[in-house]
Design a protein around this motif. Sequence first.
Motif, PDB file in Angstrom:
ATOM      1  N   SER A 250     -33.554  -3.523  13.633  1.00  0.00           N
ATOM      2  CA  SER A 250     -32.723  -3.163  13.136  1.00  0.00           C
ATOM      3  C   SER A 250     -31.690  -2.733  13.636  1.00  0.00           C
ATOM      4  O   SER A 250     -30.344  -2.112  12.694  1.00  0.00           O
TER       5      SER A 250
ATOM      6  N   TYR B 251     -19.034  -7.963   1.723  1.00  0.00           N
ATOM      7  CA  TYR B 251     -20.104  -7.529   2.282  1.00  0.00           C
ATOM      8  C   TYR B 251     -21.285  -7.343   1.240  1.00  0.00           C
ATOM      9  O   TYR B 251     -22.131  -8.030   1.193  1.00  0.00           O
TER      10      TYR B 251
ATOM     11  N   VAL C 134     -21.715 -11.444   1.598  1.00  0.00           N
ATOM     12  CA  VAL C 134     -22.966 -11.084   2.966  1.00  0.00           C
ATOM     13  C   VAL C 134     -24.444 -11.076   2.691  1.00  0.00           C
ATOM     14  O   VAL C 134     -25.560 -11.057   3.013  1.00  0.00           O
ATOM     15  N   GLY C 135     -24.325 -10.262   1.869  1.00  0.00           N
ATOM     16  CA  GLY C 135     -25.647  -9.623   1.508  1.00  0.00           C
ATOM     17  C   GLY C 135     -26.587 -10.672   0.477  1.00  0.00           C
ATOM     18  O   GLY C 135     -27.390 -10.830   0.319  1.00  0.00           O
TER      19      GLY C 135
ATOM     20  N   LEU D  12     -25.608 -13.941   0.526  1.00  0.00           N
ATOM     21  CA  LEU D  12     -25.578 -14.923   1.316  1.00  0.00           C
ATOM     22  C   LEU D  12     -27.604 -14.822   2.396  1.00  0.00           C
ATOM     23  O   LEU D  12     -27.971 -15.550   2.203  1.00  0.00           O
ATOM     24  N   ALA D  13     -27.231 -13.572   2.958  1.00  0.00           N
ATOM     25  CA  ALA D  13     -29.324 -12.701   3.409  1.00  0.00           C
ATOM     26  C   ALA D  13     -30.065 -13.164   2.510  1.00  0.00           C
ATOM     27  O   ALA D  13     -31.012 -13.762   2.664  1.00  0.00           O
ATOM     28  N   ILE D  14     -29.949 -12.972   1.338  1.00  0.00           N
ATOM     29  CA  ILE D  14     -31.112 -12.386  -0.100  1.00  0.00           C
ATOM     30  C   ILE D  14     -30.928 -14.166  -0.210  1.00  0.00           C
ATOM     31  O   ILE D  14     -32.356 -15.071   0.091  1.00  0.00           O
TER      32      ILE D  14
ATOM     33  N   GLY E 243     -30.547 -16.577   2.071  1.00  0.00           N
ATOM     34  CA  GLY E 243     -31.540 -17.200   3.059  1.00  0.00           C
ATOM     35  C   GLY E 243     -32.867 -16.657   3.883  1.00  0.00           C
ATOM     36  O   GLY E 243     -33.865 -17.816   4.092  1.00  0.00           O
ATOM     37  N   LEU E 244     -32.785 -15.499   3.070  1.00  0.00           N
ATOM     38  CA  LEU E 244     -34.172 -15.213   2.992  1.00  0.00           C
ATOM     39  C   LEU E 244     -35.264 -16.052   1.969  1.00  0.00           C
ATOM     40  O   LEU E 244     -36.298 -16.356   2.352  1.00  0.00           O
TER      41      LEU E 244
END
Length: 121
Positions: free
Chosen positions: A17, A100, A103-104, A106-108, A110-111
Amino acid sequence: PVGRVLITVFVLLMVPSTISLFSLMYLPIWLGFGLVVLRQVWRREKLEVDAPPTVAERFRERHPFLGHRIDGSRVAVVFGALLLATIAALMLRADTTGFYALVGLLAIVGLGVFIAWVADV
């Protein structure tokens, strides 16, 4: 399914984390371990011939219209179009908040792609 979900949550809770030298060394180990464990936990298994019908099969028999399988390619096209529109809107707002949010998002995504790959969907 409860055991599978609990194991998945446990593996996701093990993700580093913070950003430090330890996390940079730990992240590849966690990725390898997580991939192996989640791939093994979520693999598809064939049922025995004389096994009782699953909940999904019984639901499809009772409700043929609601049990209809959805074409994944159409859903992917719709979500892809929404994703591109959202990225375009966030690029127009090029301040820190937009960055941000991008990025959030794209992270979701990607997950979601990772979970679909692990589940072999």
